[in-house]
Structure formats: structure tokens, C-alpha cells
Design an enzyme around this catalytic site. Structure first.
Site, PDB file in Angstrom:
ATOM      1  N   PRO A   1       0.829  -1.210   0.000  1.00 27.38           N
ATOM      2  CA  PRO A   1       0.000   0.000   0.000  1.00 27.38           C
ATOM      3  C   PRO A   1       0.862   1.258   0.000  1.00 27.38           C
ATOM      4  O   PRO A   1       1.822   1.358   0.767  1.00 27.38           O
ATOM      5  CB  PRO A   1      -0.784  -0.131   1.311  1.00 27.38           C
ATOM      6  N   MET A   2       0.519   2.216  -0.850  1.00 25.03           N
ATOM      7  CA  MET A   2       1.220   3.502  -0.890  1.00 25.03           C
ATOM      8  C   MET A   2       0.203   4.607  -1.103  1.00 25.03           C
ATOM      9  O   MET A   2      -0.548   4.589  -2.088  1.00 25.03           O
ATOM     10  CB  MET A   2       2.258   3.520  -2.016  1.00 25.03           C
ATOM     11  N   ALA A   3       0.188   5.565  -0.191  1.00 24.14           N
ATOM     12  CA  ALA A   3      -0.753   6.678  -0.279  1.00 24.14           C
ATOM     13  C   ALA A   3      -0.515   7.469  -1.552  1.00 24.14           C
ATOM     14  O   ALA A   3       0.619   7.830  -1.887  1.00 24.14           O
ATOM     15  CB  ALA A   3      -0.598   7.586   0.937  1.00 24.14           C
TER      16      ALA A   3
ATOM     17  N   GLN B   1      -6.562  -1.982   3.383  1.00 25.54           N
ATOM     18  CA  GLN B   1      -5.794  -1.607   4.568  1.00 25.54           C
ATOM     19  C   GLN B   1      -6.469  -0.469   5.325  1.00 25.54           C
ATOM     20  O   GLN B   1      -6.761   0.585   4.756  1.00 25.54           O
ATOM     21  CB  GLN B   1      -4.364  -1.196   4.211  1.00 25.54           C
TER      22      GLN B   1
ATOM     23  N   CYS C   1       2.857   2.759   9.586  1.00 23.72           N
ATOM     24  CA  CYS C   1       3.025   4.089   8.989  1.00 23.72           C
ATOM     25  C   CYS C   1       3.798   4.994   9.943  1.00 23.72           C
ATOM     26  O   CYS C   1       3.417   5.142  11.112  1.00 23.72           O
ATOM     27  CB  CYS C   1       1.670   4.703   8.656  1.00 23.72           C
TER      28      CYS C   1
ATOM     29  N   LYS D   1       0.378  -5.117   9.248  1.00 22.97           N
ATOM     30  CA  LYS D   1       1.653  -4.627   8.708  1.00 22.97           C
ATOM     31  C   LYS D   1       2.307  -3.746   9.764  1.00 22.97           C
ATOM     32  O   LYS D   1       1.681  -2.805  10.261  1.00 22.97           O
ATOM     33  CB  LYS D   1       1.434  -3.848   7.411  1.00 22.97           C
TER      34      LYS D   1
ATOM     35  N   GLY E   1      10.792  -4.035   2.460  1.00 22.06           N
ATOM     36  CA  GLY E   1      11.899  -3.108   2.653  1.00 22.06           C
ATOM     37  C   GLY E   1      13.043  -3.344   1.697  1.00 22.06           C
ATOM     38  O   GLY E   1      13.639  -4.413   1.664  1.00 22.06           O
ATOM     39  N   ASP E   2      13.346  -2.329   0.878  1.00 16.37           N
ATOM     40  CA  ASP E   2      14.489  -2.354  -0.046  1.00 16.37           C
ATOM     41  C   ASP E   2      14.378  -3.420  -1.127  1.00 16.37           C
ATOM     42  O   ASP E   2      15.369  -4.056  -1.489  1.00 16.37           O
ATOM     43  CB  ASP E   2      15.809  -2.528   0.715  1.00 16.37           C
TER      44      ASP E   2
ATOM     45  N   ARG F   1       7.904   0.976  -3.047  1.00 15.90           N
ATOM     46  CA  ARG F   1       8.556   2.001  -3.876  1.00 15.90           C
ATOM     47  C   ARG F   1       9.208   1.409  -5.125  1.00 15.90           C
ATOM     48  O   ARG F   1       9.310   2.087  -6.154  1.00 15.90           O
ATOM     49  CB  ARG F   1       9.587   2.769  -3.044  1.00 15.90           C
TER      50      ARG F   1
END
Length: 327
Positions: free
Chosen positions: A14-16, A70, A103, A142, A204-205, A228
């Protein structure tokens, strides 16, 4: 939950402002096992259930169904009420309800929500328990490595969430204090995986197919989350699937494919959100063309475009420019 997350799954995190339905649909088509909505405020849904933004967040692309929804909040009863309403209204689309306890944004944690819940594990467990009782779909969580290095309580927190009723856990290998700086600690993901019996998703990464496979190999996680790393690069799911499943290294998308995907994404986003969605597409265009010849000039022009027709004309012009260069 294991049927939703077969071993080696690669999921879209999930990404805002990023994981709207059109982009989720593209990523699903590219091979994402599961997609997640942007995080949705349970309190916002409670007090303004018909708000345009909330409705948009709960719109689903048929290609991605089912999808993880979410929620974030810190009031157990209110969150359970809203989770139950979402599942009842969107039953055919909802794979699970995921609770955001990771978050790091100040305006979220200042309300005791997001990663602040890692400082109040009893409350976090109560939220999980209330939601698990209220809905008939799996409830997942999460979270992060911890609030800071001095309070890196991911393993204990994971055990508590599992005991409260969580069907799967996703851990991001950074503390809240880190935000997205520094390097994600993949070893803590391995520790969480060893400590619980429910599926674990590592986060992550992960910026390439090689990263996805390396995380799975190193941590033993059931799935890997790409966030990302998917910005402007939905092909990462196709490439990761090929590498994980078959040991095959796919060629990266061509310049033509990248521009055409940006055009497709723009058309879908405008159909979803109207002409004003062109402004939200600007960042996506920038991500799609990162590192390509003339990208900085195109980004500058995109920032001054006001219609979908202008945007499409610019991308066609850019595609032709790249073709002339032999890209």
C-alpha cells in the site's frame, strides 16, 4: 490466508496516492499475487462514509479482485465496525483486512495510530481481536522492526498479533525512527518468520527481481512486498515471478514499453478519476521515464499540462523522439 499467499508470492504494498485501482490492476496483470489499497482511515469512514476520497479508495479493478483493504486507526470497536461494513458491502472484492501498524508519518502516529501502536501492543492486540471477531475474511497486520533501535520489539509484537487472531503478518525492516532512510534489516524479518506460524511477508528495499528473490532466500518469508520499487516499474512483478519460479532473468522493458505503459496508466487513471486525475499522473510519468534520454525536459513539461489529451500528445512526441535516437 495461505491460499492467497502461496510460497514465493510477490505482492504490491500500500502507498498513499499511488496504489489507486488503475495502478493495482496493472500490477496484478504484471504478476502481483496480491494488491493492497491505499491506507484508509477507519475514523474517516465512520464520520464521512460517503466522502469521494473514501469511495475512490474502495473502488476495485476487476482484474485485481480480490484485494487487501488496509485500514488504520486506534479505536478497536470503531475499526471493527468499519471493517465489517467494508466486507459486507464489497464482499466479492475483499481478500483480507490489513491493519496498518507501520506508517511512520507524524500526523498518523501523533494520534496513536500507525507505528505508534507498536508502543502499545495490548491495544494493538485488542484491535486485531475485535476485527477478527467482526469479519469473515482474514485479518492481517503490517508493522515495523520497532519504534526505534532501543525498542525493536518486532518478534514479541508479531507473537502477540498472531495470538490475537492475525492470519498473516507483514514486517518492514526499518524502525519508525528511520522512516525510509538507511537500510532495511532483513534479519529481523527472518526472526519474525521463525517466531510465528502464520504466513510472513517481508518488506523493505526490494527494487528489483534479484532483491525479491534474495529477500525470500535470506529470510525464509512466505512472500515479499514491493512498494517504492514498483513506482514506474510494474514489470518488477513479471521479472520477479520469472526469476523466483524459473530462475529466468527477463530483459527490462524497452523505452517504447515504458512510454506506452505510462499512456495506458494515464488513460486508466483519467477514466477512474476524471480529468483532474491528470495532476496525480504527473509523478507516475516521472517514475516511468526515470533515467531515459530527455526525461528531465519531459518532466518539466508534464508539470504544466492540464488535460489528458495534452499529456497523451506529449508522451507520443516523446516516444517518437526516443525512436529517432534508436532507444
Amino acid at each position: 490466508m495461505r491460499e492467497l499467499l502461496p510460497p514465493g508470492s510477490v505482492v504490491l504494498g500500500p502507498m498513499a496516492g499511488v496504489t489507486e485501482a488503475p495502478f493495482r490492476g496493472i500490477c496484478k496483470r504484471m504478476g502481483a499475487t496480491l494488491t493492497y489499497t491505499e491506507m484508509i482511515s477507519a475514523k474517516g469512514l465512520h464520520y464521512n462514509p460517503d466522502a469521494r476520497v473514501s469511495r475512490a479508495m474502495l473502488t476495485f479493478d476487476p482484474a485485481e479482485t480480490p484485494c487487501a483493504v488496509q485500514l488504520f486507526g486506534s479505536e478497536p470497536a470503531l475499526m471493527a465496525e468499519q471493517a465489517a461494513r467494508i466486507v459486507a458491502e464489497y464482499c466479492q472484492h475483499v481478500a483480507c483486512i490489513d491493519i496498518n501498524m507501520g506508517c511512520p508519518v507524524t500526523k498518523v502516529v501523533s494520534n496513536g495510530e500507525g507505528s505508534a501502536l507498536m508502543r502499545t501492543p495490548e491495544l494493538a492486540a485488542e484491535i486485531v481481536g475485535k476485527l477478527a471477531e467482526a469479519v469473515r475474511v482474514p485479518v492481517t497486520v503490517k508493522f515495523r522492526k520497532g519504534w526505534d533501535e532501543a525498542n525493536a520489539n518486532a518478534v514479541e509484537f508479531a507473537r502477540a498479533m498472531e495470538a490475537a487472531g492475525a492470519s498473516a503478518l507483514c514486517i518492514h525492516g526499518r524502525t519508525r525512527q528511520q522512516f525510509y532512510r538507511g537500510t532495511a534489516d532483513w534479519d529481523v524479518i527472518a526472526s519474525v518468520k521463525a517466531a510465528v506460524g502464520v504466513p510472513v511477508i517481508g518488506s523493505g528495499d526490494v527494487f528489483s527481481a534479484a532483491d525479491a528473490k534474495a529477500m525470500l532466500d535470506r529470510t525464509g518469508a512466505d512472500a515479499v512486498m514491493v512498494a517504492r520499487g514498483a513506482q514506474g516499474n510494474p514489470w518488477i512483478f513479471r521479472e520477479a515471478r520469472a526469476l523466483i519460479d524459473h530462475g529466468e532473468v527477463l530483459a527490462p522493458p524497452s523505452a517504447f514499453e515504458r512510454v506506452e505503459m505510462a499512456r495506458e496508466h494515464a488513460r486508466a487513471l483519467v477514466a477512474f478519476g476524471g480529468e483532474h486525475a491528470v495532476a496525480r499522473m504527473r509523478k507516475h510519468v516521472g517514475w516511468y521515464i526515470t533515467g531515459m534520454p530527455g526525461a528531465s525536459h519531459v518532466r518539466e513539461r508534464v508539470n504544466h499540462i492540464g488535460s489528458s489529451a495534452e499529456l497523451d500528445s506529449l508522451l507520443i512526441e516523446y516516444r517518437e523522439y526516443l525512436a529517432e535516437r534508436g532507444e
